[in-house]
Design a protein around this motif. Sequence first.
Motif, mmCIF file in Angstrom:
data_model
loop_
_atom_site.group_PDB
_atom_site.id
_atom_site.type_symbol
_atom_site.label_atom_id
_atom_site.label_comp_id
_atom_site.label_asym_id
_atom_site.label_seq_id
_atom_site.Cartn_x
_atom_site.Cartn_y
_atom_site.Cartn_z
ATOM 1 N N VAL A 75 86.310 56.967 6.265
ATOM 2 C CA VAL A 75 86.985 57.176 4.988
ATOM 3 C C VAL A 75 86.599 58.536 4.439
ATOM 4 O O VAL A 75 85.456 58.974 4.564
ATOM 5 N N LEU A 76 87.570 59.201 3.852
ATOM 6 C CA LEU A 76 87.353 60.499 3.195
ATOM 7 C C LEU A 76 87.061 60.237 1.721
ATOM 8 O O LEU A 76 87.845 59.562 1.028
ATOM 9 N N HIS A 121 71.398 58.928 4.704
ATOM 10 C CA HIS A 121 72.643 59.646 4.440
ATOM 11 C C HIS A 121 73.831 58.694 4.577
ATOM 12 O O HIS A 121 73.884 57.880 5.504
ATOM 13 N N TYR A 122 74.770 58.830 3.650
ATOM 14 C CA TYR A 122 75.942 57.965 3.657
ATOM 15 C C TYR A 122 77.247 58.749 3.782
ATOM 16 O O TYR A 122 78.314 58.156 3.815
ATOM 17 N N GLY A 123 77.156 60.068 3.840
ATOM 18 C CA GLY A 123 78.347 60.890 3.995
ATOM 19 C C GLY A 123 78.039 62.141 4.778
ATOM 20 O O GLY A 123 76.904 62.642 4.756
ATOM 21 N N VAL A 124 79.031 62.636 5.497
ATOM 22 C CA VAL A 124 78.913 63.886 6.255
ATOM 23 C C VAL A 124 79.791 64.931 5.570
ATOM 24 O O VAL A 124 81.026 64.797 5.576
ATOM 25 N N PRO A 125 79.208 65.957 4.951
ATOM 26 C CA PRO A 125 80.013 67.004 4.316
ATOM 27 C C PRO A 125 81.007 67.590 5.312
ATOM 28 O O PRO A 125 80.629 67.972 6.431
ATOM 29 N N ALA A 254 83.622 64.558 1.851
ATOM 30 C CA ALA A 254 82.760 64.090 2.934
ATOM 31 C C ALA A 254 83.426 62.935 3.662
ATOM 32 O O ALA A 254 84.265 62.221 3.102
ATOM 33 N N LEU A 255 83.045 62.757 4.914
ATOM 34 C CA LEU A 255 83.520 61.639 5.720
ATOM 35 C C LEU A 255 82.417 60.598 5.804
ATOM 36 O O LEU A 255 81.241 60.930 5.971
#
Length: 344
Positions: A75-76, A121-125, A254-255
């Motif tokens: 999800v974005l 971490h819960y998101g990848v920039p 972030a993804l």
Amino acid sequence: MNHTKSLVAALALLANGAMADEIRVLNWQGYGTDQDFATKPFEEATGTKVIHEYFNSEQEMLTKLRTNPGAYDVVLINTSFFPDVMAENLLQPIDLSKVPNYADVAPDFAANPAISKDGAHYGVPWAWGLTSIAVNTGVVKEIPTSIEVLWDPKYAGHVSIRDDALEAVQLAALATGQNINQIDDLDAVKEKLGTLMPQIRTFWGSENDWNQYMAAGEMDVASYWSGSAARSQAAGLPIEFVVPVEGAIGWLDALAVPATSENADAALAFINWMIDPAFYVEWDKNGAPASANTAAAAALPEEAFNRRILGNPEVAARVQFMAPVAEEDRKAYLELWQSLKAAQ
């Protein structure tokens, strides 16, 4: 484009986990992940089909995550909305060892507090950009340096901003010398927007709207997004994107992997491909926002918009990145905006 290195990495990641027949991605339509140059190489290399579902607002994205457990694998999410998602435990922590391209994510983006919690971490920039202003160079002969160009009487009746309460308030905050994330004088913002309303020809709602209005000569000066400006320039519109001395609104997408996804390995392999320089260079040709991956940004040609404009340190220093907005503030901004429009 040479996909070999990235696709080998994706295959290696999947080798240690269950091979997924498909992954489902929740995103804006046409926003990078659903392009053929994104999905086809991945599908051919991994055997994992990429299926998309779309949302038209962040609120719709939140509703879909809440009401469709197990439906999505990637999800974005804009970082300003991460607190909402995290508070409801809608995401699962990310094993960064399965996202090797994360090593090249810009330190400032990697350290964004919205995407981490308790050391996980819960998101990848992924991508970032600016909300600022663009001008019609066929009319505006001297490129402005100040956001006050929106209020310049010579462009009265040919000014536009997006019909969005938060964006309007934050633009006025910049114009009144305030921090967009800590607006101390909302009355000054309201007054500033009130003086802007007589300038407005129309409000725009989408990139397509913006392009049509500009092509028809209805706008001389308008708020706009940096990635959209790159696409509009590539399409032949005579515009120049401006980051004024007062600054611009920065945003970071972030993804992430929803908590209920059962295909995390395949999801992370896809996310790793999405931040790979090889993917990004191809995306940039099609009007991408800026990459959060420094190696990807460095791989662009020097004349590329996202290197020439957003890669300028002097420009970056003027950017105020959006922080999460409290619900009571959102409501106040919406009431302010609706009252101004109703009074027109």
